[in-house]
Write a protein that holds these residues in place. Structure first.
Motif, PDB file in Angstrom:
ATOM      1  N   MET A 271       6.225  -1.052  -3.001  1.00 35.12           N
ATOM      2  CA  MET A 271       7.498  -1.182  -3.774  1.00 35.12           C
ATOM      3  C   MET A 271       6.938  -1.093  -5.186  1.00 35.12           C
ATOM      4  SD  MET A 271       9.981  -4.656  -3.533  1.00 35.12           S
ATOM      5  CE  MET A 271      11.311  -4.801  -4.870  1.00 35.12           C
ATOM      6  N   ALA A 272       5.785  -1.312  -5.432  1.00 33.70           N
ATOM      7  CA  ALA A 272       5.416  -1.596  -7.004  1.00 33.70           C
ATOM      8  C   ALA A 272       5.410   0.014  -7.303  1.00 33.70           C
ATOM      9  CB  ALA A 272       4.096  -2.370  -7.325  1.00 33.70           C
ATOM     10  N   VAL A 273       4.877   1.016  -6.569  1.00 30.08           N
ATOM     11  CA  VAL A 273       4.845   2.337  -6.855  1.00 30.08           C
ATOM     12  C   VAL A 273       6.283   2.757  -6.863  1.00 30.08           C
ATOM     13  CG1 VAL A 273       4.115   4.316  -5.781  1.00 30.08           C
ATOM     14  CG2 VAL A 273       2.651   2.559  -5.482  1.00 30.08           C
ATOM     15  N   ASP A 274       7.144   2.576  -5.913  1.00 32.35           N
ATOM     16  CA  ASP A 274       8.556   2.988  -5.828  1.00 32.35           C
ATOM     17  C   ASP A 274       9.196   2.565  -7.226  1.00 32.35           C
ATOM     18  OD1 ASP A 274       7.798   4.219  -3.494  1.00 32.35           O
ATOM     19  OD2 ASP A 274       8.884   2.712  -2.247  1.00 32.35           O
ATOM     20  N   LEU A 275       8.762   1.485  -7.820  1.00 38.05           N
ATOM     21  CA  LEU A 275       9.596   1.044  -9.141  1.00 38.05           C
ATOM     22  C   LEU A 275       8.852   1.502 -10.238  1.00 38.05           C
ATOM     23  CD1 LEU A 275      10.105  -2.672  -8.095  1.00 38.05           C
ATOM     24  CD2 LEU A 275      11.643  -0.918  -8.475  1.00 38.05           C
ATOM     25  N   GLY A 276       7.771   2.074 -10.193  1.00 41.08           N
ATOM     26  CA  GLY A 276       6.971   2.890 -11.039  1.00 41.08           C
ATOM     27  C   GLY A 276       6.250   1.853 -11.888  1.00 41.08           C
ATOM     28  N   ILE A 277       5.771   0.804 -11.665  1.00 42.65           N
ATOM     29  CA  ILE A 277       5.413  -0.286 -12.127  1.00 42.65           C
ATOM     30  C   ILE A 277       3.905  -0.494 -11.721  1.00 42.65           C
ATOM     31  CG2 ILE A 277       7.524  -1.506 -13.127  1.00 42.65           C
ATOM     32  CD1 ILE A 277       7.026  -3.398 -10.830  1.00 42.65           C
ATOM     33  N   ALA A 278       3.121   0.388 -10.757  1.00 40.74           N
ATOM     34  CA  ALA A 278       2.158  -0.104 -10.288  1.00 40.74           C
ATOM     35  C   ALA A 278       1.051  -0.084 -11.243  1.00 40.74           C
ATOM     36  CB  ALA A 278       1.554   0.901  -9.329  1.00 40.74           C
ATOM     37  N   ASP A 279       0.942   0.533 -12.283  1.00 37.23           N
ATOM     38  CA  ASP A 279      -0.083   0.381 -13.229  1.00 37.23           C
ATOM     39  C   ASP A 279      -0.316  -0.959 -14.067  1.00 37.23           C
ATOM     40  OD1 ASP A 279      -0.942   2.799 -12.698  1.00 37.23           O
ATOM     41  OD2 ASP A 279      -0.014   3.860 -14.410  1.00 37.23           O
ATOM     42  N   PHE A 280       0.904  -1.643 -13.884  1.00 35.68           N
ATOM     43  CA  PHE A 280       1.152  -2.925 -14.562  1.00 35.68           C
ATOM     44  C   PHE A 280       0.750  -4.070 -13.650  1.00 35.68           C
ATOM     45  CE2 PHE A 280       3.409   0.182 -17.058  1.00 35.68           C
ATOM     46  CZ  PHE A 280       3.470  -0.442 -18.435  1.00 35.68           C
ATOM     47  N   VAL A 281       0.727  -3.695 -12.533  1.00 35.26           N
ATOM     48  CA  VAL A 281       0.553  -4.851 -11.212  1.00 35.26           C
ATOM     49  C   VAL A 281      -0.972  -4.674 -10.576  1.00 35.26           C
ATOM     50  CG1 VAL A 281       1.364  -6.053  -9.281  1.00 35.26           C
ATOM     51  CG2 VAL A 281       3.081  -4.880 -10.861  1.00 35.26           C
ATOM     52  N   THR A 282      -1.601  -5.913 -10.668  1.00 37.09           N
ATOM     53  CA  THR A 282      -2.986  -5.865  -9.804  1.00 37.09           C
ATOM     54  C   THR A 282      -2.650  -6.833  -8.615  1.00 37.09           C
ATOM     55  OG1 THR A 282      -4.394  -5.839 -11.744  1.00 37.09           O
ATOM     56  CG2 THR A 282      -5.289  -6.913  -9.625  1.00 37.09           C
ATOM     57  N   PHE A 283      -2.736  -6.046  -7.296  1.00 35.93           N
ATOM     58  CA  PHE A 283      -2.842  -7.027  -5.892  1.00 35.93           C
ATOM     59  C   PHE A 283      -4.233  -7.238  -5.679  1.00 35.93           C
ATOM     60  CE2 PHE A 283       1.334  -4.900  -5.986  1.00 35.93           C
ATOM     61  CZ  PHE A 283       2.167  -5.624  -5.539  1.00 35.93           C
ATOM     62  N   THR A 284      -4.443  -8.329  -5.376  1.00 38.91           N
ATOM     63  CA  THR A 284      -6.090  -8.550  -5.293  1.00 38.91           C
ATOM     64  C   THR A 284      -6.158  -8.873  -3.753  1.00 38.91           C
ATOM     65  OG1 THR A 284      -5.867 -10.915  -5.251  1.00 38.91           O
ATOM     66  CG2 THR A 284      -6.356  -9.915  -7.554  1.00 38.91           C
ATOM     67  N   GLY A 285      -5.424  -8.883  -3.110  1.00 39.23           N
ATOM     68  CA  GLY A 285      -5.306  -9.435  -1.724  1.00 39.23           C
ATOM     69  C   GLY A 285      -6.185 -10.898  -1.594  1.00 39.23           C
ATOM     70  N   ARG A 286      -6.544 -11.212  -0.410  1.00 36.35           N
ATOM     71  CA  ARG A 286      -7.125 -12.595  -0.290  1.00 36.35           C
ATOM     72  C   ARG A 286      -8.408 -12.513  -0.825  1.00 36.35           C
ATOM     73  NH1 ARG A 286      -7.431 -15.342   5.627  1.00 36.35           N
ATOM     74  NH2 ARG A 286      -5.123 -15.308   5.245  1.00 36.35           N
TER      75      ARG A 286
END
Length: 416
Positions: A271-286
């Motif tokens: 979803m972050a990629v589709d919204l064009g904001i992936a570079d602004f979001v870090t998903f660390t996982g667990r």
């Protein structure tokens, strides 16, 4: 108010804790309860699933004996959950016998979900004269409705299982007053048998640390989130809020750090990629505690995007307590128990409104003095009212009651 250490007391008794949704000691509430009971003289065993970093099927940590089983299934649909919980029930029953023969126990302390452990509790009450304590972590009928959006046969089954869990319990523990009302009104428990033990944070774990600027990825601000990546956690709303801030408000100075794993993690990354904001979001996982705490210490504002529904309206979220313990101002949707916990440490966005959440986040980012005040309010509230040390006497009182009732039952049997 000065911090007071709870005195060690001799409370002879053996406790078996059952938990399905997370391994111990990763589940922080369960681990706080287990280590507190051990520190106050009880012998404690835990049965739980394995997990990343917790692959051993048996080990002793801090005096607590942990028995684990492999649960090679991560449910997504209603049938999947039924399969997962059935397997967990089988393995838990099997290991309960193992603990019975190896270490013994006097009380089964069952944590939900699922509301199936009453079957084990009822068996050992009936045939082995054990006592059963229910630790009410989630309201499963509302949780089912939040996940699947319907009140069907499975929803009615959840109500049935919840009712029988309370009927089986000698004593129950509620995480807040909303859950206590459910135990009394829907579960039919006597009010004096329901003890409220909140999930207070431990400040020796949630330490204040210097921020790690590299987590901001070259940007001025960091918005932090910690929690499960699931449907009811509203990560989609948080990403929509991030999109509004970055694209509509043209703010390129804000980064988002999201800590946690779950069934929706891959979907939210996409979803972050589709919204064009992936570079602004870090998903660390667990991640290990250290990385989680570093992210939160670096954050300028922390968010709770839990969806406004019956489940979240009545539930106390651990993430709120953790944000407050680290002195962070919060933005969340306007939910009953969220307000009870955070009070003035939070701004409250309109329910399920990502644009209003975005505006509230930016409002705080642009007001450093207010952020400091709100953070100090929240941390002081934890230090003076909400830290785990204040819940310890309540937990021990629940156990004093269950062992007193067990002793009375034993005495009555002996006089027959």
């Amino acid at each position: 108010m000065p911090r007071q250490r709870q005195p060690m007391q001799a409370r002879p008794g053996r406790i078996l804790i059952l938990v399905e949704n997370l391994p111990s000691p990763f589940d922080r509430r369960v681990w706080q309860e287990a280590t507190t009971l051990h520190a106050n003289g009880y012998e404690v065993s835990i049965i739980c699933p394995t997990g990343k970093g917790y692959e051993k099927t048996y080990e002793v940590i801090e005096g607590v004996h942990i028995y684990r089983y492999d649960l090679l299934l991560e449910a997504k649909g209603a049938i999947g959950y039924l399969m997962e919980y059935s397997l967990a029930l089988f393995h838990t029953f099997r290991l309960t016998w193992k603990v019975h023969f190896e270490r013994g126990f006097d009380v089964i302390h069952a944590c939900n979900p699922p509301d199936l452990f009453f079957l084990i509790g009822a068996f050992f009450k009936l045939f082995m004269h054990k006592r059963f304590l229910f630790d009410h972590h989630d309201i499963n009928p509302e949780l089912y409705e939040a996940k699947f959006g319907r009140r069907d046969l499975f929803y009615k089954l959840m109500l049935f299982l919840e009712r029988w869990t309370f009927k089986t319990a000698d004593v129950s523990i509620a995480t807040n007053e909303s859950y206590r009302r459910i135990a009394i009104e829907r579960g039919g428990m006597a009010p004096d048998k329901v003890h409220v033990v909140r999930s207070g944070p431990q400040l020796d774990r949630l330490r204040l640390l210097p921020p790690k600027d590299e987590l901001k990825r070259g940007r001025k601000y960091l918005v932090g989130y910690v929690g499960v990546m699931g449907a009811q956690e509203g990560i989609n709303y948080l990403l929509q809020a991030a999109h509004y801030i970055i694209k509509e408000m043209a703010r390129s100075d804000v980064h988002f750090g999201l800590v946690g794993g779950g069934t929706s993690l891959d979907e939210m990354r996409k979803m972050a990629v589709d919204l064009g904001i992936a570079d602004f979001v870090t998903f660390t996982g667990r991640v290990p505690d250290r990385e989680l705490i570093e992210m939160l210490n670096t954050a300028d504002v922390c968010v709770n995007s839990d969806v406004a529904n019956e489940m979240n309206e009545k539930s106390t979220m651990n993430k709120i307590m953790e944000y407050m313990a680290l002195g962070k101002p919060i933005v969340q949707f306007d939910l009953l128990e969220g307000r009870v916990s955070a009070q003035e440490a939070s701004l409250y966005a309109k329910k399920n409104d990502p644009v209003d959440m975005a505006l509230k986040i930016v409002e705080l980012l642009d007001d450093p003095a207010r952020r400091v005040w709100m953070g100090e309010f929240g941390r002081n509230r934890v230090i003076n009212e909400l830290e785990w040390q204040y819940e310890v006497p309540k937990l021990l009182a629940a156990y004093d009651e269950i062992f007193e009732s067990r002793n009375l039952m034993t005495s009555a049997e002996l006089t027959k």
